[in-house]
Design an enzyme around this catalytic site. Structure first.
Site, mmCIF file in Angstrom:
data_model
loop_
_atom_site.group_PDB
_atom_site.id
_atom_site.type_symbol
_atom_site.label_atom_id
_atom_site.label_comp_id
_atom_site.label_asym_id
_atom_site.label_seq_id
_atom_site.Cartn_x
_atom_site.Cartn_y
_atom_site.Cartn_z
ATOM 1 N N ASP A 15 -6.601 -9.010 5.515
ATOM 2 C CA ASP A 15 -7.532 -9.690 5.102
ATOM 3 C C ASP A 15 -8.578 -10.574 5.848
ATOM 4 O O ASP A 15 -8.377 -10.483 7.126
ATOM 5 C CB ASP A 15 -6.695 -10.877 4.073
ATOM 6 N N HIS A 32 -15.471 -4.007 5.713
ATOM 7 C CA HIS A 32 -14.108 -2.905 5.441
ATOM 8 C C HIS A 32 -14.471 -1.803 6.635
ATOM 9 O O HIS A 32 -13.270 -1.356 6.826
ATOM 10 C CB HIS A 32 -14.482 -2.492 4.066
ATOM 11 N N LEU A 126 6.464 7.337 13.540
ATOM 12 C CA LEU A 126 6.086 6.203 12.835
ATOM 13 C C LEU A 126 5.801 6.503 11.272
ATOM 14 O O LEU A 126 5.152 7.579 10.968
ATOM 15 C CB LEU A 126 4.786 5.658 13.180
HETATM 16 C C1 IPE Z 1 -5.131 -8.880 -0.911
HETATM 17 O O1 IPE Z 1 -6.423 -9.492 -0.301
HETATM 18 C C2 IPE Z 1 -5.324 -7.515 -0.897
HETATM 19 C C3 IPE Z 1 -5.637 -6.911 0.280
HETATM 20 C C4 IPE Z 1 -5.736 -7.091 1.376
HETATM 21 C C5 IPE Z 1 -5.901 -5.530 -0.083
HETATM 22 P P1 IPE Z 1 -7.255 -10.163 -1.259
HETATM 23 O O2 IPE Z 1 -8.377 -11.051 -0.489
HETATM 24 O O3 IPE Z 1 -7.861 -9.368 -2.492
HETATM 25 O O4 IPE Z 1 -6.296 -11.249 -1.681
HETATM 26 P P2 IPE Z 1 -6.603 -12.871 -2.635
HETATM 27 O O5 IPE Z 1 -7.096 -12.421 -3.948
HETATM 28 O O6 IPE Z 1 -7.691 -13.426 -1.895
HETATM 29 O O7 IPE Z 1 -5.430 -13.597 -2.588
HETATM 30 C C1 IPE Z 2 -9.272 -7.486 2.708
HETATM 31 O O1 IPE Z 2 -10.792 -8.222 3.123
HETATM 32 C C2 IPE Z 2 -9.677 -6.044 2.338
HETATM 33 C C3 IPE Z 2 -9.596 -5.805 0.850
HETATM 34 C C4 IPE Z 2 -9.132 -6.528 0.229
HETATM 35 C C5 IPE Z 2 -9.949 -4.600 0.542
HETATM 36 P P1 IPE Z 2 -11.583 -9.033 2.028
HETATM 37 O O2 IPE Z 2 -12.753 -8.077 1.407
HETATM 38 O O3 IPE Z 2 -10.720 -9.810 0.937
HETATM 39 O O4 IPE Z 2 -12.194 -9.956 2.795
HETATM 40 P P2 IPE Z 2 -12.473 -11.626 2.612
HETATM 41 O O5 IPE Z 2 -11.257 -12.425 2.260
HETATM 42 O O6 IPE Z 2 -13.437 -11.535 1.379
HETATM 43 O O7 IPE Z 2 -12.969 -12.072 3.664
HETATM 44 MG MG MG Z 3 -9.779 -11.567 1.052
#
Ligand code: IPE
Ligand code: IPE
Ligand code: MG
Length: 248
Positions: A15, A32, A126
């Site tokens: 995240d 990303h 792995l």
């Molecule tokens: C959770 O991250 C899903 C992934 C990392 C793929 P999000 O950033 O979408 O989660 P919430 O919605 O903030 O909890």
């Molecule tokens: C996690 O990073 C990646 C996915 C959920 C695909 P986020 O895109 O949720 O990044 P933040 O939480 O907005 O910083």
């Molecule tokens: Mg996020």
């Protein structure tokens, strides 16, 4: 403290990509892109440490609620990553598995997923698991569906339904449960990741954003894990007695 205790299975919610990009005044999707490098680093670290399974949450069943342009970019990223990396994973003896409901992905992506899995299926190194359009509640519901089907067919009775039976019908039933769960970016929630399988995992939260989560950050998580006492319901004293008798 035993710093040599390593997890067999590490599960990560990657995240913070969006915030990483925002900090740099870049569009979210650049986060990303940068996050993909951290995936390579994490894989490298797991190989170095002989960790058996690495599960990465790449796209949740809830992420379809994001802006369409971001979803499309992520789908493109999956396609190009699979194209580029499948052979490299194979060369490293990595077995790739993808968990989640694939039916919502476009056909090209679904085909690539199956192809990469087939290519690496017999590898013994792995196990790299990518959770894509995955939700923990979906996983449990799928397991319950399979069991209900067997009950309908008369192969099982409702009395046979136990936690073990549910577990054997979940994704990754043949692999050890996650010992260590990591979530980056400071959020402290499970976000519908492997809700069942995480029942006894050690939880590790770090403020590092996913694109900044490098080998050194991974080491910190492993060190924290090695300092935990996993009691599984027992008392600390019971564990110490067991340790003393097994080592001596
Ligand atoms: C959770 O991250 C899903 C992934 C990392 C793929 P999000 O950033 O979408 O989660 P919430 O919605 O903030 O909890
Ligand atoms: C996690 O990073 C990646 C996915 C959920 C695909 P986020 O895109 O949720 O990044 P933040 O939480 O907005 O910083
Ligand atoms: Mg996020």
């Amino acid at each position: 403290m035993n710093t040599s205790v390593l997890p067999r299975h590490v599960a990560i919610i990657m995240d913070g990509n969006g915030r990483w990009a925002k900090q740099r005044h870049l569009p979210r999707v650049m986060g990303h892109k940068a996050g993909a490098d951290s995936v390579r680093e994490a894989v490298k670290k797991c190989i170095e440490k002989n960790i058996e399974v690495l599960t990465l949450f790449a796209f949740s069943s809830e992420n379809w609620q994001r802006p369409l342009a971001e979803i499309n970019y992520l789908m493109q990223l999956f396609v190009s990553a699979l194209q580029r990396e499948a052979k490299k994973l194979h060369k490293q003896n990595i077995q790739l598995r993808i968990i989640g409901d694939r039916s919502r992905f476009d056909e090209k992506l679904q085909k690539q997923m199956s192809k990469a899995e087939e290519l690496t299926a017999k590898n013994t190194g792995l196990k790299l698991v990518i959770a894509a359009n995955y939700g923990g509640q979906w996983d449990v519901a799928e397991a319950v569906k399979k069991i209900a089907h067997d009950v309908e067919q008369g192969k099982l009775s409702s009395q046979d339904i136990t936690p073990d039976l549910i577990q054997t019908n979940l994704a990754l039933a043949d692999l050890p449960l996650p010992d260590l769960f990591i979530r980056t970016s400071g959020e402290q929630r499970i976000s519908n990741f492997m809700i069942w399988q995480l029942a006894y995992s050690e939880l590790y939260f770090t403020d590092a954003l996913w694109p900044d989560f490098d080998g050194q950050e991974f080491e910190k998580a492993l060190l924290a894990f090695s300092q935990r006492e996993r009691r599984f319901g027992r008392t600390s004293e019971q564990l110490n007695v067991a340790d003393a008798s097994s080592s001596g």
